[in-house]
Structure formats: structure tokens, C-alpha cells
Write a protein that holds these residues in place. Structure first.
Motif: not given
Lengths: 374, 301
Positions: A196-215, A224-233
Motif C-alpha cells: 500500500k503506497p505510503v504517500f499519494y498526491s497530484g502536483v500542478v503541471q507547469g509549476d516550478k517548485d515541488y519542494t513542499p509536496v516532496l517534503t 521509492l518515489v513513483y511519478f506518473g507524468g512527462i519529463h518537464p515535471e
């Protein structure tokens, strides 16, 4: 003065007629994807693959439709991975009489656009949209030469459980049809295997700072951090994990990050990134010819989706020549009727329009390039 | 986690605040929202990449790091100042006496133009911003702090202090304040209003250029689109603090970034932007002039 005006008008109208006459004799195929914008790297693959195929056909004199040979003309559509743009491009293609579509790239664009193509009876082959829903809508004219995210998610989940033997997984996605779809499939298969994943969240595409959600993710101590998305993010996420927060967790993603930008911009933070993708095309015997031609024509190596686009375009043109028709229903029947020998090896479509076998395998970023894990 | 989110928020806040100052300075004097300001920031980042490329081929980044850092900030600052002044001359000055809507539309037009211009010239792909400052990291109260973050904070705070001093203590600053209070009256007592306005645009653009280079160094990735989102957020920050108010822009920038950071960390990363704009709406309902009040109050630009 008036005489002059008339002669000018006559010349102009003749030119227009000649122009449209010349136009009518060509076979139009729509090619659409993010040709500009932050995902233009993928758009370029689509563009080069399709261009290469069409140039080959035109060099042979064009496609034989019934008795006469017709040159192929590509209609370009830049959807900038925006679903609204995609739909308006779809209408434009249909209105200009496109006989087939290679595209779109993103699932979030391909799915709404497919409704337009299906209603108009235009055959659509996407080289890259992997969201399962695309071929689950019951349209007979929709095909894809790539795999599906439920296949991809299963491979990712099995690798995490069987090979890596990890328990603490954080899952992030970019809220798009593709990204969230892939993340959810991976999550579903992980849970099936009892993780069962210990953390699950969406992030805003086009944003530059993901430190809050990563923190916040870091608090759960993921392995392991799994990301569903495209390369810029993905670039920003992996950089900020390593450089800003000192996170050592493995980073894993899907086929949406397979561009040279990923390891070039993320640099050493990208090292070790795990990716689910189809087996190394550059090692396929069938692909060697395209790879060589691509190098000669564009002066660089093929991208992740170049050959897929090349294959999709060839399939459409082949079907038109074989059936002597541009009707979607006929083309679709022909596409389903046989196993295709393509530059990607043998491909066969099932009833839904998916390829029968799509073996996803694991890749890793090693020494600033992608390498298949044997 | 709290300390880490504080660090995360402060760095973003420094960037928001620097860009917000540009909005607020121009608004204080012209009552104009310069929507093209975000693009100036984006251009600053691109010029930074170009400067780094040139310095790299000259080998200067290897031999003299200090000089390289000065140049990588200074050249974009000068370049963007020129952009800002030109922008004002071309897009806003001819419309000085026109109804307020006309310069606003002109501003949006310039924003679109600059964004597309950079896309055509530089291409639509993401560009890597070479890492110039390899600074180490250390732990502080459980937070992971990077040397670059401290560098960014100090630089931003220093620039804001310098701006305050400039406005309060120098003759040109006094002229700016006078123009903000009453443009006609200022011109009657001998203030060269056109010059003051040009200087205002130049200062705003210089700060945006610094923010652009900082963001490039910090995230390592730049595209032609970054000006839009950053401009939107900075504009929100300026309104939140009280548009036209220098201290307000400053406060608004940090406040907005910290709120975003804590919200994304503790509540939901998905609704980060929703929350940011919700805060703006709530603040404006109770204090339409922003937290510190607009240019009509004591602390004028």
C-alpha cells in the motif's frame, strides 16, 4: 487600366484554380501532437517519424488509390498538449478531408479528439497515447501502436515488489489523463501485490517548485518515489529531491520521460532513474533501416516515439493503397485483418485497436543515457 | 517538516517579492498593471543563459567564479533595464492620456508578443541553466538547507533594502514619490516626469532580471512560458500586500509563498493554486486595499 485589372484577376483566379486542382490530387494525412511548447521534444519525434515515412512514399511516386497515384501531403496540427486545441485541430483535419490521422501524442488530447475522428469516420493511429480509456470507448477506427498503461503499471509494480523488494512507495502524478492514469494503474497493481503506497498526491503541471509536496512525501520515508507524468515535471521533481531535500529514494517513472532532455537537464540527479518502456528499438533488426535513414535525413538519432510515428504513418498509407479507399471503416477493417511486419517487428491489432502484445521492460538512466535493464 | 517548509517557502517568496516590486512600483506611479513584467523576468533568465554560455567558452567560469557571478547578474540587469525602458516608450507612453483600459490592453499585447518572440527566437524546448554555484548543503533544525538558497535570500533581501534606501533617501527617489502622489503637480515643481517613469520601469526590470537569473540557477531549467505563471503569482502578491506599496509587495511575496508551501505540505499539493487565489479573494473582501494598503496611504512609493 480596367483591362490590366481584368488580366490580373484572370491570372489570380487561374492560379487559385490550379492551386486547388493540384491540392485535390494529393492525399492528406493529419499529424498532430505538441509541436511547440514544453513538450516539443515529443512533437519533434512525431514530426520526424511521419515526415520520413511520407517522403519515402512520395519518392516512390505516392500512394496508389484505385488507378491513380497520389502524392501524400501532411496536415500539421500543433495541439501544445492542450485538449481544447486538440479538438479544434481534429475538426480542422476532418473538414480539410484528411484520410487518416497519426496522433495525438498525449492521452488527454487523443481521447477527446478521437470522438471527432470517430464520428467523421476517419482512421486514427496514435503512436504514444497509452491511457487505456482511448481504446475502451468502443470506436472501431481508433488504434494505437504503443502499449497501455495498465500493462505498464503492472510491469512497474511487479518490478518494485519482486526485484527491488521495496515496501514504502510514494506516488505522485501530474493530474493529466496520462500521468494520473499511469500512477493509478501502478498503485492498483502495487496494492494487488499487497504493497500500500505510503504517500499519494497530484502536483500542478507547469509549476516550478515541488519542494513542499516532496517534503511532505519525505516525512513518510519512502524507499521509492513513483511519478506518473512527462519529463518537464520529472526533471524538476528528481532535481529537487536530490539537490534541495537530500532524498536518496529511488525515482521511477513511465514512458513519458524518455527524452534526452531528461538526463541532460537533470544531470547527475537523474542517475539511477527507473523507467518502464518498450524494449530497445535501436537493437531491433527491423528498425535498423529507419534509424539509418533518420540519421541521414535529420542528422541525429531517433527519439523514443520516432519509429512509432513512422510505423503508424506507414500503416495508414499501406491500408489506403491495399483497399483503394480512404473510408475509415474499410481502412480499420484492413488494419485489423492481418499481422503487420513493421519496423518495430510484428504487430497485430485486437478488436479494441490495441496491439496484441506489448512487452514493457525496465530501463535505467546510467552514465547520462537510457539503458535497458537486462 | 515545519522548518523545511519554511525554507521552501522563503526561497520562492524571495522570487515572488522581487517580481512583485516591479508591478507595484509601476502601479504606484502610473496606476497601470504592467502585464508584460513577467516576460521581462523570463528574458532575464534567457540572457543569463546566454551570458553563461559566452563566459563558459571564454573559460571565465573556471578561472574567476566571483567575476562570472557578478557578470551573470549584471548583464541581464542592464539588458532588461533597456527592455523595460523601451517597453514603456513603445507601449505605454503613447497611451499616457488615454482611458485606463487602453494601456492595459497594450500591456497584455506586449506580454503575448514578448512570449511568442522568445519562443520563435529561442525555440519552445526547455533550456538547461548551467549550474554555476556548486554549494553544499547542511541540516538546520531538521531542514535540509542548500547554500544556493541562502545566497538567493541574502541577495533578494539586500536588493529590497537597497530599493527602500533609494526611494527614501535619494533625490530621484523623492522625485518618484512626488510623481506617485501627483504627477501634474510634480511636473509643475520641476520634476522630469518622463525621466522618473523611465527610471521606475528600469528599476522594476532590473529586479525582475535578478529574479530570472536566480530562478534559472535554482531550478536549472528555463522556458519561454515561465514569465506567465510567475507574473501571475507576483501580481497576486503585490495585490495581497497592497498594490503601489513597496513594503506591501515585499510582504505579499513572502506571505503568498509561505502560505502555498505550508498548504501544499500539510493539506493538499493539488489545490495549491486554488488556495493561493482563495486567500487573495478573502483578503480583498475584508481589506480591498490589500494588507498594508495601496499607494493612497502613508508608505508611498
Amino acid at each position: 487600366m480596367r483591362k490590366k485589372l481584368y488580366s490580373v484577376l484572370t491570372i489570380l483566379t487561374t492560379a487559385v484554380f490550379l492551386g486547388s486542382a493540384a491540392h485535390a490530387a494529393t492525399l492528406k494525412i493529419g499529424v498532430a501532437g505538441p509541436l511547440t511548447g514544453d513538450q516539443a521534444a515529443f512533437g519533434e519525434m512525431l514530426k520526424n517519424g511521419a515526415t520520413l515515412a511520407v517522403e519515402e512514399w512520395n519518392a516512390r511516386g505516392g500512394v496508389k488509390v484505385g488507378k491513380k497515384k497520389m502524392k501524400v501531403d501532411i496536415l500539421w496540427g500543433d495541439d501544445r498538449h492542450d485538449p481544447r486545441e486538440g479538438v479544434s485541430i481534429a475538426h480542422k483535419f476532418v473538414n480539410s478531408g484528411a484520410a487518416g490521422i497519426v496522433g495525438h501524442f498525449n492521452s488527454s488530447v487523443s481521447i477527446p479528439a478521437s470522438t471527432v475522428y470517430a464520428e467523421a469516420g476517419v482512421v486514427q493511429i496514435t503512436p504514444a497515447s497509452t491511457n487505456p480509456k482511448l481504446t475502451e470507448q468502443g470506436f472501431s477506427t481508433v488504434f494505437r501502436v504503443c502499449g497501455r498503461d495498465d500493462q505498464q503499471g503492472e510491469v512497474a509494480a511487479n518490478y518494485i515488489v519482486d526485484k527491488l523488494k521495496l515496501k514504502r512507495i510514494a506516488i505522485l502524478h501530474d493530474k493529466t489523463t496520462y500521468g494520473q492514469g499511469l500512477a493509478d494503474e501502478t498503485k492498483r497493481f502495487l496494492e494487488k501485490r499487497g504493497v500500500k503506497p505510503v504517500f499519494y498526491s497530484g502536483v500542478v503541471q507547469g509549476d516550478k517548485d515541488y519542494t513542499p509536496v516532496l517534503t511532505a512525501a519525505k516525512q513518510k520515508k519512502p524507499e521509492l518515489v513513483y511519478f506518473g507524468g512527462i519529463h518537464p515535471e520529472a526533471i524538476l521533481l528528481v532535481k529537487q529531491m536530490r539537490e534541495r531535500l537530500g532524498m536518496k529514494a529511488l525515482f521511477m517513472s513511465g514512458d513519458g520521460i524518455v527524452t534526452e532532455e531528461y538526463y541532460k537537464i537533470a544531470g547527475k540527479s537523474a542517475e539511477g532513474t527507473l523507467i518502464t518502456f518498450t524494449p530497445d528499438q535501436t537493437k531491433l533488426a527491423a528498425a535498423q533501416n529507419v534509424i539509418k535513414k533518420h540519421r541521414k535525413r535529420f542528422g541525429k538519432e531517433v527519439g523514443a516515439y520516432t519509429i512509432y510515428s513512422y510505423v503508424a504513418m506507414n500503416m495508414i498509407l499501406n491500408s489506403i493503397q491495399a483497399t483503394g479507399s480512404t473510408k475509415g471503416a474499410k481502412l480499420a477493417a484492413h488494419l485489423r485483418s492481418k499481422a503487420w511486419n513493421t519496423s518495430l517487428g510484428k504487430l497485430q491489432f485486437n478488436k479494441k485497436g490495441d496491439v496484441l502484445e506489448s512487452p514493457y521492460v525496465l530501463w535505467q538512466v546510467k552514465g547520462s543515457k537510457f539503458a535497458e535493464i537486462k | 517538516m515545519f522548518a523545511q517548509q519554511l525554507v521552501n517557502g522563503l526561497v520562492v517568496g524571495a522570487v515572488y517579492a522581487l517580481i512583485a516590486l516591479g508591478y507595484t512600483l509601476v502601479y504606484g506611479i502610473l496606476q497601470l498593471i504592467n502585464f508584460a513584467h513577467g516576460e521581462i523576468y523570463m528574458i532575464g533568465a534567457y540572457v543569463g543563459i546566454a551570458v553563461l554560455a559566452v563566459l563558459g567558452t571564454m573559460g571565465l567560469t573556471q578561472t574567476s567564479l566571483a567575476l562570472s557571478i557578478v557578470l551573470v547578474f549584471l548583464i541581464p540587469m542592464i539588458y532588461c533595464a533597456a527592455y523595460g525602458i523601451t517597453l514603456e516608450r513603445v507601449a505605454y507612453r503613447p497611451l499616457r492620456g488615454a482611458p485606463r483600459l487602453s494601456p492595459l490592453i497594450s500591456a497584455i499585447g506586449m506580454s503575448l508578443f514578448l512570449q511568442n518572440y522568445v519562443q520563435v527566437v529561442q525555440g519552445a524546448r526547455d533550456k538547461a541553466f548551467p549550474n554555476l554555484l556548486e554549494l553544499g548543503s547542511f541540516q538546520l533544525f531538521g531542514a535540509y538547507v542548500n547554500g544556493l538558497q541562502i545566497f538567493i535570500l541574502i541577495l533578494a533581501l539586500g536588493l529590497m533594502a537597497a530599493l527602500q534606501l533609494f526611494i527614501k533617501k535619494t533625490k530621484l527617489g523623492k522625485a518618484m514619490r512626488a510623481t506617485a502622489q501627483d504627477r501634474t503637480m510634480a511636473s509643475l515643481v520641476g520634476v522630469n516626469v518622463n525621466r522618473v517613469i523611465a527610471v521606475t520601469f528600469a528599476i522594476g526590470s532590473v529586479l525582475a532580471a535578478v529574479a530570472g537569473v536566480m530562478v534559472g540557477m535554482y531550478y536549472g531549467i528555463v522556458n519561454h512560458h515561465i514569465g506567465f505563471v510567475a507574473g501571475m503569482k507576483a501580481f497576486t502578491a503585490a495585490v495581497l500586500g497592497g498594490i503601489g506599496n513597496v513594503t506591501g509587495a515585499f510582504l505579499g511575496g513572502f506571505l503568498l509563498a509561505l502560505l502555498e508551501s505550508f498548504w501544499a505540505g500539510y493539506v493538499s499539493a493539488v489545490y495549491k493554486d486554488v488556495f493561493a487565489f482563495m486567500v487573495l479573494v478573502v483578503v480583498l473582501i475584508f481589506r480591498p486595499q490589500g494588507i498594508l494598503g495601496g499607494s493612497g496611504e502613508a508608505d508611498r512609493t
